[in-house]
Scaffold this motif. Sequence first.
Motif, PDB file in Angstrom:
ATOM      1  N   SER A  53      33.075  14.605 -21.054  1.00  0.00           N
ATOM      2  CA  SER A  53      34.037  13.785 -20.348  1.00  0.00           C
ATOM      3  C   SER A  53      34.612  14.279 -19.132  1.00  0.00           C
ATOM      4  O   SER A  53      35.201  13.587 -18.223  1.00  0.00           O
ATOM      5  CB  SER A  53      35.227  13.660 -21.338  1.00  0.00           C
ATOM      6  N   ASN A  54      34.240  16.091 -18.886  1.00  0.00           N
ATOM      7  CA  ASN A  54      34.595  16.477 -17.688  1.00  0.00           C
ATOM      8  C   ASN A  54      33.897  16.327 -16.522  1.00  0.00           C
ATOM      9  O   ASN A  54      34.188  17.068 -15.437  1.00  0.00           O
ATOM     10  CB  ASN A  54      35.355  17.732 -18.108  1.00  0.00           C
ATOM     11  N   VAL A  55      32.744  15.918 -16.652  1.00  0.00           N
ATOM     12  CA  VAL A  55      31.901  15.666 -15.482  1.00  0.00           C
ATOM     13  C   VAL A  55      32.296  14.367 -14.833  1.00  0.00           C
ATOM     14  O   VAL A  55      32.106  13.404 -15.425  1.00  0.00           O
ATOM     15  CB  VAL A  55      30.349  15.427 -16.109  1.00  0.00           C
ATOM     16  N   LYS A  56      32.621  14.417 -13.480  1.00  0.00           N
ATOM     17  CA  LYS A  56      33.392  13.279 -13.008  1.00  0.00           C
ATOM     18  C   LYS A  56      32.350  13.335 -11.388  1.00  0.00           C
ATOM     19  O   LYS A  56      31.763  14.073 -11.001  1.00  0.00           O
ATOM     20  CB  LYS A  56      34.563  13.645 -12.466  1.00  0.00           C
ATOM     21  N   GLY A  57      32.353  12.027 -10.893  1.00  0.00           N
ATOM     22  CA  GLY A  57      32.005  11.557  -9.677  1.00  0.00           C
ATOM     23  C   GLY A  57      30.641  10.940  -9.603  1.00  0.00           C
ATOM     24  O   GLY A  57      29.867  11.118  -8.569  1.00  0.00           O
ATOM     25  N   PHE A  58      29.895  11.039 -10.906  1.00  0.00           N
ATOM     26  CA  PHE A  58      28.312  10.755 -10.894  1.00  0.00           C
ATOM     27  C   PHE A  58      28.393   9.062 -10.834  1.00  0.00           C
ATOM     28  O   PHE A  58      28.749   8.373 -11.654  1.00  0.00           O
ATOM     29  CB  PHE A  58      27.660  11.253 -12.069  1.00  0.00           C
ATOM     30  N   GLU A  59      27.564   8.611  -9.759  1.00  0.00           N
ATOM     31  CA  GLU A  59      27.381   7.275  -9.484  1.00  0.00           C
ATOM     32  C   GLU A  59      26.006   7.128  -9.727  1.00  0.00           C
ATOM     33  O   GLU A  59      25.169   7.284  -8.624  1.00  0.00           O
ATOM     34  CB  GLU A  59      27.964   6.560  -8.262  1.00  0.00           C
ATOM     35  N   PRO A  60      25.142   6.755 -10.536  1.00  0.00           N
ATOM     36  CA  PRO A  60      23.852   6.553 -10.695  1.00  0.00           C
ATOM     37  C   PRO A  60      23.240   5.689  -9.736  1.00  0.00           C
ATOM     38  O   PRO A  60      23.580   4.679  -9.593  1.00  0.00           O
ATOM     39  CB  PRO A  60      23.364   6.092 -12.203  1.00  0.00           C
ATOM     40  N   ALA A  61      22.229   6.171  -9.022  1.00  0.00           N
ATOM     41  CA  ALA A  61      21.370   5.451  -8.054  1.00  0.00           C
ATOM     42  C   ALA A  61      20.296   4.367  -8.790  1.00  0.00           C
ATOM     43  O   ALA A  61      19.961   4.924  -9.818  1.00  0.00           O
ATOM     44  CB  ALA A  61      20.701   6.149  -6.999  1.00  0.00           C
ATOM     45  N   GLN A  62      19.815   3.259  -8.244  1.00  0.00           N
ATOM     46  CA  GLN A  62      18.751   2.573  -8.868  1.00  0.00           C
ATOM     47  C   GLN A  62      17.353   3.094  -8.442  1.00  0.00           C
ATOM     48  O   GLN A  62      16.921   2.515  -7.339  1.00  0.00           O
ATOM     49  CB  GLN A  62      18.925   1.250  -8.543  1.00  0.00           C
ATOM     50  N   SER A  63      17.232   4.440  -8.930  1.00  0.00           N
ATOM     51  CA  SER A  63      16.235   5.311  -8.444  1.00  0.00           C
ATOM     52  C   SER A  63      15.822   6.293  -9.569  1.00  0.00           C
ATOM     53  O   SER A  63      16.670   6.779 -10.333  1.00  0.00           O
ATOM     54  CB  SER A  63      16.586   6.209  -6.984  1.00  0.00           C
ATOM     55  N   TRP A  64      14.665   6.750  -9.564  1.00  0.00           N
ATOM     56  CA  TRP A  64      14.350   7.754 -10.475  1.00  0.00           C
ATOM     57  C   TRP A  64      14.957   9.004  -9.999  1.00  0.00           C
ATOM     58  O   TRP A  64      15.601   9.921 -10.675  1.00  0.00           O
ATOM     59  CB  TRP A  64      12.649   8.089 -10.632  1.00  0.00           C
ATOM     60  N   VAL A 123      17.136  20.910  -3.303  1.00  0.00           N
ATOM     61  CA  VAL A 123      16.765  22.079  -2.510  1.00  0.00           C
ATOM     62  C   VAL A 123      15.912  22.113  -1.280  1.00  0.00           C
ATOM     63  O   VAL A 123      16.332  22.361  -0.360  1.00  0.00           O
ATOM     64  CB  VAL A 123      16.325  23.181  -3.451  1.00  0.00           C
ATOM     65  N   PHE A 124      14.954  20.936  -1.523  1.00  0.00           N
ATOM     66  CA  PHE A 124      13.818  20.902  -0.564  1.00  0.00           C
ATOM     67  C   PHE A 124      13.928  19.497   0.057  1.00  0.00           C
ATOM     68  O   PHE A 124      13.607  18.672  -0.883  1.00  0.00           O
ATOM     69  CB  PHE A 124      12.413  21.346  -0.717  1.00  0.00           C
ATOM     70  N   GLU A 125      14.007  19.410   1.374  1.00  0.00           N
ATOM     71  CA  GLU A 125      14.395  17.936   1.764  1.00  0.00           C
ATOM     72  C   GLU A 125      13.190  17.686   2.418  1.00  0.00           C
ATOM     73  O   GLU A 125      12.443  18.238   3.055  1.00  0.00           O
ATOM     74  CB  GLU A 125      15.408  17.710   2.553  1.00  0.00           C
ATOM     75  N   PRO A 126      12.722  16.231   2.328  1.00  0.00           N
ATOM     76  CA  PRO A 126      11.557  15.372   2.953  1.00  0.00           C
ATOM     77  C   PRO A 126      11.917  14.770   4.385  1.00  0.00           C
ATOM     78  O   PRO A 126      13.176  14.794   4.700  1.00  0.00           O
ATOM     79  CB  PRO A 126      11.129  14.609   2.046  1.00  0.00           C
ATOM     80  N   LEU A 127      10.828  14.578   5.230  1.00  0.00           N
ATOM     81  CA  LEU A 127      11.149  13.992   6.441  1.00  0.00           C
ATOM     82  C   LEU A 127      11.874  12.567   6.162  1.00  0.00           C
ATOM     83  O   LEU A 127      12.912  12.151   7.307  1.00  0.00           O
ATOM     84  CB  LEU A 127       9.978  13.666   7.303  1.00  0.00           C
ATOM     85  N   VAL A 128      11.317  11.965   5.372  1.00  0.00           N
ATOM     86  CA  VAL A 128      12.293  10.545   5.148  1.00  0.00           C
ATOM     87  C   VAL A 128      12.582  10.562   3.642  1.00  0.00           C
ATOM     88  O   VAL A 128      12.105  11.164   2.652  1.00  0.00           O
ATOM     89  CB  VAL A 128      10.834   9.688   5.014  1.00  0.00           C
ATOM     90  N   ALA A 129      13.874  10.323   3.603  1.00  0.00           N
ATOM     91  CA  ALA A 129      14.907  10.620   2.303  1.00  0.00           C
ATOM     92  C   ALA A 129      15.229   9.200   1.626  1.00  0.00           C
ATOM     93  O   ALA A 129      15.370   8.280   2.004  1.00  0.00           O
ATOM     94  CB  ALA A 129      16.050  11.310   2.663  1.00  0.00           C
ATOM     95  N   TRP A 130      15.078   9.358   0.092  1.00  0.00           N
ATOM     96  CA  TRP A 130      15.764   8.235  -0.663  1.00  0.00           C
ATOM     97  C   TRP A 130      17.314   8.158  -0.112  1.00  0.00           C
ATOM     98  O   TRP A 130      17.784   9.125  -0.269  1.00  0.00           O
ATOM     99  CB  TRP A 130      15.524   8.474  -2.046  1.00  0.00           C
ATOM    100  N   GLU A 131      17.883   6.908   0.019  1.00  0.00           N
ATOM    101  CA  GLU A 131      19.205   6.776   0.143  1.00  0.00           C
ATOM    102  C   GLU A 131      19.924   6.499  -1.236  1.00  0.00           C
ATOM    103  O   GLU A 131      20.130   5.403  -1.753  1.00  0.00           O
ATOM    104  CB  GLU A 131      19.598   5.441   0.992  1.00  0.00           C
ATOM    105  N   LEU A 132      20.549   7.763  -1.639  1.00  0.00           N
ATOM    106  CA  LEU A 132      20.812   7.628  -3.227  1.00  0.00           C
ATOM    107  C   LEU A 132      22.452   7.525  -2.909  1.00  0.00           C
ATOM    108  O   LEU A 132      22.776   7.212  -4.256  1.00  0.00           O
ATOM    109  CB  LEU A 132      20.414   8.924  -3.905  1.00  0.00           C
ATOM    110  N   ARG A 133      23.088   7.714  -2.027  1.00  0.00           N
ATOM    111  CA  ARG A 133      24.517   7.694  -1.981  1.00  0.00           C
ATOM    112  C   ARG A 133      25.055   6.433  -1.493  1.00  0.00           C
ATOM    113  O   ARG A 133      26.172   6.210  -1.496  1.00  0.00           O
ATOM    114  CB  ARG A 133      24.876   9.039  -1.002  1.00  0.00           C
ATOM    115  N   ARG A 134      24.296   5.298  -1.144  1.00  0.00           N
ATOM    116  CA  ARG A 134      24.957   4.248  -0.721  1.00  0.00           C
ATOM    117  C   ARG A 134      24.097   2.825  -1.458  1.00  0.00           C
ATOM    118  O   ARG A 134      22.970   3.069  -2.107  1.00  0.00           O
ATOM    119  CB  ARG A 134      24.589   3.848   0.765  1.00  0.00           C
ATOM    120  N   ASN A 135      24.946   1.847  -1.609  1.00  0.00           N
ATOM    121  CA  ASN A 135      24.195   0.611  -2.367  1.00  0.00           C
ATOM    122  C   ASN A 135      23.557   0.817  -3.522  1.00  0.00           C
ATOM    123  O   ASN A 135      22.282   0.544  -3.898  1.00  0.00           O
ATOM    124  CB  ASN A 135      23.004   0.163  -1.196  1.00  0.00           C
ATOM    125  N   THR A 136      24.470   1.817  -4.235  1.00  0.00           N
ATOM    126  CA  THR A 136      23.783   1.919  -5.829  1.00  0.00           C
ATOM    127  C   THR A 136      23.658   0.566  -6.690  1.00  0.00           C
ATOM    128  O   THR A 136      23.351   0.955  -7.611  1.00  0.00           O
ATOM    129  CB  THR A 136      24.729   2.956  -6.429  1.00  0.00           C
TER     130      THR A 136
END
Length: 536
Positions: free
Chosen positions: A515-526, A62-75
């Motif tokens: 089983s119907n939850v799709k598309g989740f790729e966990p990042a190596q992050s909290w 909901v609330f974004e920071p100036l510097v973000a964790w890159e959670l969608r790449r290099n998981t």
Amino acid sequence: MKRRSLLAGLGMAAGLLMALPYATAAQAQGNLRIAMTVADLPTTTGMPSQGGEGMRFVGYPVFEPLVAWELRRNTDQRAGVGPGLASSWELDPADNNRWIFHLREGVRFHDGSPLNADVVIWNLERFWDEQAPHFESAAAGIAQGRVPQMSHWEKIDDMTVAIHTKTPSSYFPQGLTQFPVASKAQYEAVGSDWAAFAASPAGTGPFRIAEVVPRQYVRLERNDDYWDPEGKAKLDAITLYPMPDPNTRLAALRSGQVDWIEAPPPDAIPGLEAAGFTISMKIYPHIWPYIFTVAEDSPLHDARVRQAANYAVDREGLVHLLNNTVEPASGFVPESDVSYGNPTHRYTYDPEKAKALLAEAGYGPGNRVPMKVLTSASGGGQLLPVAMAQIIQQNLNAVGFDVTVEVLEWGQLVTAFRQEIGSDIREGADAMNMSLSFPGPAEWSRWFHGSNEPPVGSNWGYWKNAEYDAIIDKVGVTFDPDEVDRLLAEAHAILVDDAPWLYVVHDKNPRAMASNVKGFEPAQSWYQDFTGIWME
């Protein structure tokens, strides 16, 4: 073992299970229903309560920071940081304490107001200027502990701000991942009152908060006007429920009342897999320790006593208890980590060595080591804290400790973690079980540097080591990643050998989902990205 607040929390969760809204299949289409481990809803003003789990679910979406964790790449590797609400930044070449941030053009809050330098500075004042009329003390206590390097700031132009640190800090941008930005216009529109803002908040994220029912649930809806088309959420909504009891979460998942649970009971995982549920686990930078108080009058002041505790714990037994959802920890980072280094001590289960170390420190059968430990009944990353505390208590008592454990509600434990030594809120504890992350050098400073004792930072144990501090200070002015890794390896050897913590296990961030939850790729992050998920 005292269990204050434990039964009340479990009763609330059981009652909640009886009356979850949005429970039918038709209603759930496109609405991901998640059971969190916390005992109450995180606050919704932009700096959530309830520790890291609050930030995971009600913060970053909901609330974004100036510097973000890159959670969608290099998981397949530890998450790094990249542009967030700041599209770029640089260190002032004439001043190593001055960082210049260029704000992203075209970003609007959920209320339609634009992001600009005045809004960013207003948010900085909210957390770090006690004289500001909109200063929010509860949120400020969290922010100040998480970003202890903050000094002051200045507006350069409408889309550029400069932020000054107290000392040179090459990892300061990572620290700013803990600085979420809220809407100044919305705050003023609801009467310049944080309680009113909490009921109708506005950030810039891919989800907006649509409904908050205290003690029951908070519902997020997709932000169709999100500034990043590639980051627009696929889900229509996410509904979040506080459910501290693992068996209550399990029952809610099995009955179809929720679609996703954090930290499923480890012994239930094989049955869930057999029933077609998806189990997600991935090692990530997170540790489940006991943090020692090492002040001069503490029974844990002597490093030999702390080392003895580390040799006394049967970590493999805990791995078995937790059904391989964790790995043994012999230090702050796993032994496979590039920053592990070459410590003298290699902590394994060795009760005889533990007894010998205690004897060297002057303890024996007639002179046991008193140790009061605080833990929680539940909470983000806390795994099975009560059961684990009982096993550790037995291990420690068997070699010469006299351990008592006090169980608090998760919010109480988080509050105690921010208190100065001598505060009644610390309950006179000699150690605290608080699961913590280590995504980068900012945490090496925040958890251990001698300058970061509460309330300035999060060195709860008041551990001080001049050699360690000098290395971390050097990291602050080092921008070569390989050299940073080398320095951290030196620092880690000190952390292992001087043992300011009891290193117990590294967890694998287990969660279970339908089983119907799709598309989740966990990042190596909290923290995790929820925008790519959909309901089939």
